[in-house]
Design a protein around this motif. Structure first.
Motif, mmCIF file in Angstrom:
data_model
loop_
_atom_site.group_PDB
_atom_site.id
_atom_site.type_symbol
_atom_site.label_atom_id
_atom_site.label_comp_id
_atom_site.label_asym_id
_atom_site.label_seq_id
_atom_site.Cartn_x
_atom_site.Cartn_y
_atom_site.Cartn_z
ATOM 1 N N UNK A 23 0.843 -1.187 0.000
ATOM 2 C CA UNK A 23 0.000 0.000 0.000
ATOM 3 C C UNK A 23 0.888 1.251 0.000
ATOM 4 N N UNK A 24 0.460 2.280 -0.745
ATOM 5 C CA UNK A 24 1.242 3.524 -0.787
ATOM 6 C C UNK A 24 0.623 4.546 0.156
ATOM 7 N N UNK A 25 1.471 5.399 0.719
ATOM 8 C CA UNK A 25 1.015 6.413 1.667
ATOM 9 C C UNK A 25 1.103 7.825 1.103
ATOM 10 N N UNK A 26 1.808 7.985 -0.021
ATOM 11 C CA UNK A 26 1.935 9.306 -0.650
ATOM 12 C C UNK A 26 1.896 9.153 -2.152
ATOM 13 N N UNK A 27 1.658 10.257 -2.806
ATOM 14 C CA UNK A 27 1.559 10.234 -4.277
ATOM 15 C C UNK A 27 2.891 9.811 -4.881
ATOM 16 N N UNK A 28 2.845 8.860 -5.782
ATOM 17 C CA UNK A 28 4.040 8.345 -6.452
ATOM 18 C C UNK A 28 3.959 8.682 -7.935
ATOM 19 N N UNK A 29 4.782 9.612 -8.376
ATOM 20 C CA UNK A 29 4.755 10.077 -9.775
ATOM 21 C C UNK A 29 5.070 8.963 -10.754
ATOM 22 N N UNK A 30 6.017 8.082 -10.397
ATOM 23 C CA UNK A 30 6.414 7.001 -11.299
ATOM 24 C C UNK A 30 5.255 6.034 -11.539
ATOM 25 N N UNK A 31 4.517 5.681 -10.471
ATOM 26 C CA UNK A 31 3.372 4.780 -10.624
ATOM 27 C C UNK A 31 2.282 5.441 -11.459
ATOM 28 N N UNK A 32 2.035 6.723 -11.174
ATOM 29 C CA UNK A 32 1.014 7.448 -11.943
ATOM 30 C C UNK A 32 1.364 7.471 -13.434
ATOM 31 N N UNK A 33 2.581 7.849 -13.778
ATOM 32 C CA UNK A 33 2.998 7.960 -15.185
ATOM 33 C C UNK A 33 2.965 6.618 -15.892
ATOM 34 N N UNK A 34 3.273 5.540 -15.134
ATOM 35 C CA UNK A 34 3.329 4.223 -15.766
ATOM 36 C C UNK A 34 1.950 3.658 -16.088
ATOM 37 N N UNK A 35 0.964 3.859 -15.223
ATOM 38 C CA UNK A 35 -0.300 3.158 -15.384
ATOM 39 C C UNK A 35 -1.501 4.040 -15.735
ATOM 40 N N UNK A 36 -1.384 5.357 -15.580
ATOM 41 C CA UNK A 36 -2.531 6.236 -15.830
ATOM 42 C C UNK A 36 -2.379 6.953 -17.165
ATOM 43 N N UNK A 37 -3.402 6.849 -18.007
ATOM 44 C CA UNK A 37 -3.388 7.538 -19.303
ATOM 45 C C UNK A 37 -3.898 8.969 -19.169
ATOM 46 N N UNK A 38 -4.999 9.178 -18.412
ATOM 47 C CA UNK A 38 -5.555 10.515 -18.248
ATOM 48 C C UNK A 38 -6.464 10.557 -17.026
ATOM 49 N N UNK A 39 -6.843 11.792 -16.670
ATOM 50 C CA UNK A 39 -7.783 12.004 -15.561
ATOM 51 C C UNK A 39 -8.997 12.743 -16.119
ATOM 52 N N UNK A 40 -10.167 12.206 -15.901
ATOM 53 C CA UNK A 40 -11.399 12.845 -16.349
ATOM 54 C C UNK A 40 -12.030 13.557 -15.151
ATOM 55 N N UNK A 41 -12.288 14.849 -15.285
ATOM 56 C CA UNK A 41 -12.908 15.619 -14.204
ATOM 57 C C UNK A 41 -14.397 15.707 -14.460
ATOM 58 N N UNK A 42 -15.174 15.085 -13.572
ATOM 59 C CA UNK A 42 -16.632 15.106 -13.702
ATOM 60 C C UNK A 42 -17.235 16.286 -12.941
ATOM 61 N N UNK A 43 -16.623 16.643 -11.829
ATOM 62 C CA UNK A 43 -17.072 17.774 -11.020
ATOM 63 C C UNK A 43 -15.964 18.102 -10.024
ATOM 64 N N UNK A 44 -16.220 19.084 -9.150
ATOM 65 C CA UNK A 44 -15.243 19.392 -8.112
ATOM 66 C C UNK A 44 -15.195 18.297 -7.051
ATOM 67 N N UNK A 45 -16.128 17.385 -7.100
ATOM 68 C CA UNK A 45 -16.193 16.324 -6.095
ATOM 69 C C UNK A 45 -15.803 14.956 -6.633
ATOM 70 N N UNK A 46 -15.719 14.793 -7.966
ATOM 71 C CA UNK A 46 -15.478 13.460 -8.512
ATOM 72 C C UNK A 46 -14.607 13.512 -9.756
ATOM 73 N N UNK A 47 -13.613 12.618 -9.807
ATOM 74 C CA UNK A 47 -12.761 12.474 -10.987
ATOM 75 C C UNK A 47 -12.645 10.996 -11.321
ATOM 76 N N UNK A 48 -12.151 10.705 -12.530
ATOM 77 C CA UNK A 48 -11.941 9.325 -12.951
ATOM 78 C C UNK A 48 -10.530 9.143 -13.470
ATOM 79 N N UNK A 49 -9.876 8.067 -13.036
ATOM 80 C CA UNK A 49 -8.537 7.748 -13.535
ATOM 81 C C UNK A 49 -8.683 6.724 -14.662
#
Length: 519
Positions: free
Chosen positions: A479-505
């Motif tokens: 389990x990770x405790x802080x944001x990891x840039x390497x993991x994000x860049x490797x597995x996430x293509x984009x972030x969709x913002x649906x509202x100020x309360x909800x996003x999608x990875x």
């Protein structure tokens, strides 16, 4: 004995006249060429009206433009539009080199016009596309015209470079802050005051967009556009002409008539103290050093106009409302500040997009939550997904792709046979055009179908590979405790913002996982 009575017609059948137009062009705007243009206009008006079977439909002409590319000629485009609207049946022009100096453009236009029943007569070559023996002769002649154009272009380049070196070259138009008087750049004091203001504000730390917004708010108009923008401001701040110097040949045209920025491919010539300066060299250098530093900080590579990957979220956050990308901003709250990401369209016009900003630390926390859910529940999320993707059978698609490739080869062979029959005189032009157009339409459909099938197969195979790698990683990760840039860049293509309360990875494996933004 039977009698035969001859019945005379009550009226003669009148054959409608062909609507015939002429196209003329000169490639420069000097007096001698414009006289030539007037002569062409007079000649073709008389030529068309002298034919009793023709109805004069007007003369279309372009002046002061190059013929190397059809997109540069507005009258030629208007002529084609009128042909498509059935206002013209036949076109007369001086020669292939006047009509098009690019072989591809020439053949493309002739085929396009032939498809709608409009043909051309090239006076110099005595070619009528309605009755020509085949495309072979036209291809040869248009290739010669293209070679002639290249030769003329090279001569023009040599002439321009010679004027560069002897100091007789005249700029196409004076920059904002200057006027032309007898071929010399003279300071326009009213505009020069605006130029000094722009440099002063840039030196004080204002950004280009802020400078542009302030000028627009003050009702100051730019030279050509309706409003100031950041690109115009940046162009002025890097224009050495404001120091009184001139750099010649900043751009060049290649052998395919495409214009490029000169990054050392061609010699450049600097003329010192060519005209009166508005900005000192010291101030100009200071501003450009400041711009360079900002560019390095933001990861901007000069000449490409695009950001490098300065931040992990750069170019990856997308607004679900308008589709625009989010930009990074610093927000201030009392004595504190925080990083926020804002929809670019919302920034410029709130009426066009109502999506508000999201905080970067909230995105970090949402990502941590999403990744930990994957690590904890990979057996329930990733394994069924992988099994489902592996069950998809692409053998049918691959077989169909091979069949399409075979059909495309057969299509090309039939096209070659038709062309040979036409050039040997065994096939009429009308029948050739009819059959070749059917083959082209068939080829277009086959290529589109092949592309769609290939995209589907590639996408499926890529998804399987991505899920396999994500599953392998998640099954062993802690389990990770802080944001990891390497993991994000490797597995996430984009972030969709649906509202100020909800996003999608949106993961690279095709899976999109939604998370709440919790503050």
């Amino acid at each position: 004995m039977k009698k035969v009575r001859k019945i005379e017609p009550n009226s003669k059948i009148i054959k409608p006249k062909l609507q015939v137009a002429a196209y003329a062009r000169v490639s420069t705007d000097n007096d001698e060429q414009l006289v030539s243009l007037e002569a062409q206009k007079t000649h073709y008006e008389s030529f068309i009206k002298s034919n009793p079977d023709w109805e004069f439909a007007g003369i279309y002409y372009d002046e002061g433009v190059t013929g190397t590319n059809k997109e540069n000629r507005s009258e030629l485009q208007r002529l084609i539009e009128d042909c498509e609207n059935k206002r013209i049946d036949f076109i007369v022009t001086k020669s292939i080199s006047r009509f098009a100096r690019n072989t591809i453009d020439c053949l493309e236009l002739i085929r396009k016009l032939s498809d709608i029943g409009v043909f051309l007569y090239f006076e110099k070559e005595n070619i009528n596309t309605q009755s020509m023996d085949g495309e072979l002769m036209l291809t040869i002649l248009s290739s010669l015209a293209e070679n002639e154009s290249i030769s003329i272009s090279q001569n023009n380049k040599w002439s321009i470079q010679r004027r560069f070196r002897n100091g007789t070259f005249k700029l196409s138009s004076p920059p904002y802050g200057y006027d032309y008087e007898d071929g010399i750049l003279i300071v326009n004091e009213e505009q020069a005051a605006v130029v000094r203001r722009i440099f002063s504000e840039a030196l004080s730390g204002k950004g280009a967009q802020k400078i542009a917004d302030d000028l627009n708010a003050d009702g100051i108009s730019p030279k050509k556009a309706a409003l100031w923008n950041a690109s115009t401001i940046l162009g002025m701040l890097s224009n050495e002409k404001y120091t009184g110097d001139v750099i010649l040949q900043k751009t060049y045209t290649d052998d395919h008539f495409k214009r490029h920025r000169n990054n050392g491919e061609k010699d450049q010539i600097m003329i010192r103290r060519n005209h009166e300066a508005i900005i000192s060299h010291e101030e100009f250098d200071a501003v450009n050093e400041l711009l360079r530093q900002r560019g390095d900080e933001k990861g901007i590579e000069k000449g490409k106009g695009k950001y490098q990957k300065r931040y992990p979220f750069s170019g990856k956050i997308i607004c679900s409302e308008c589709g625009s990308h989010f930009k990074r901003r610093i927000h201030y709250n009392g004595g504190s500040q925080y990083i926020a990401w804002c929809c670019s369209k919302h920034i410029h016009d709130i009426a066009k997009c109502s999506m508000r900003f999201i905080r970067e630390d909230d995105i970090h926390q949402a990502f941590i939550t999403m990744i930990n859910k994957l690590i904890f529940g990979y057996e329930f999320i990733l394994k069924p997904l992988l099994k489902s993707l592996r069950s998809l059978n692409y053998s049918a698609n691959l077989t169909e792709i091979l069949e399409i490739e075979q059909k495309l080869e057969e299509n090309m062979e039939r096209s070659r046979v038709l062309t040979n029959l036409l050039t040997k005189g065994y096939l009429s032009s009308s029948l050739f055009n009819e059959q070749i157009n059917e083959l082209r339409a068939e080829a277009t459909l086959l290529k589109e179908k092949k592309k769609a099938l290939s995209r589907s197969v590639n996408s499926g195979m890529t998804a399987v590979s991505e899920v396999e790698q994500l599953l392998k990683w998640a099954s062993k990760a802690d389990m990770i405790e802080s944001f990891d840039e390497a993991i994000f860049s490797r597995y996430v293509e984009s972030i969709i913002v649906y509202s100020q309360e909800e996003i999608g990875f949106k993961l690279k494996c095709g899976l999109t996982l939604k998370e709440r933004l919790v503050r």
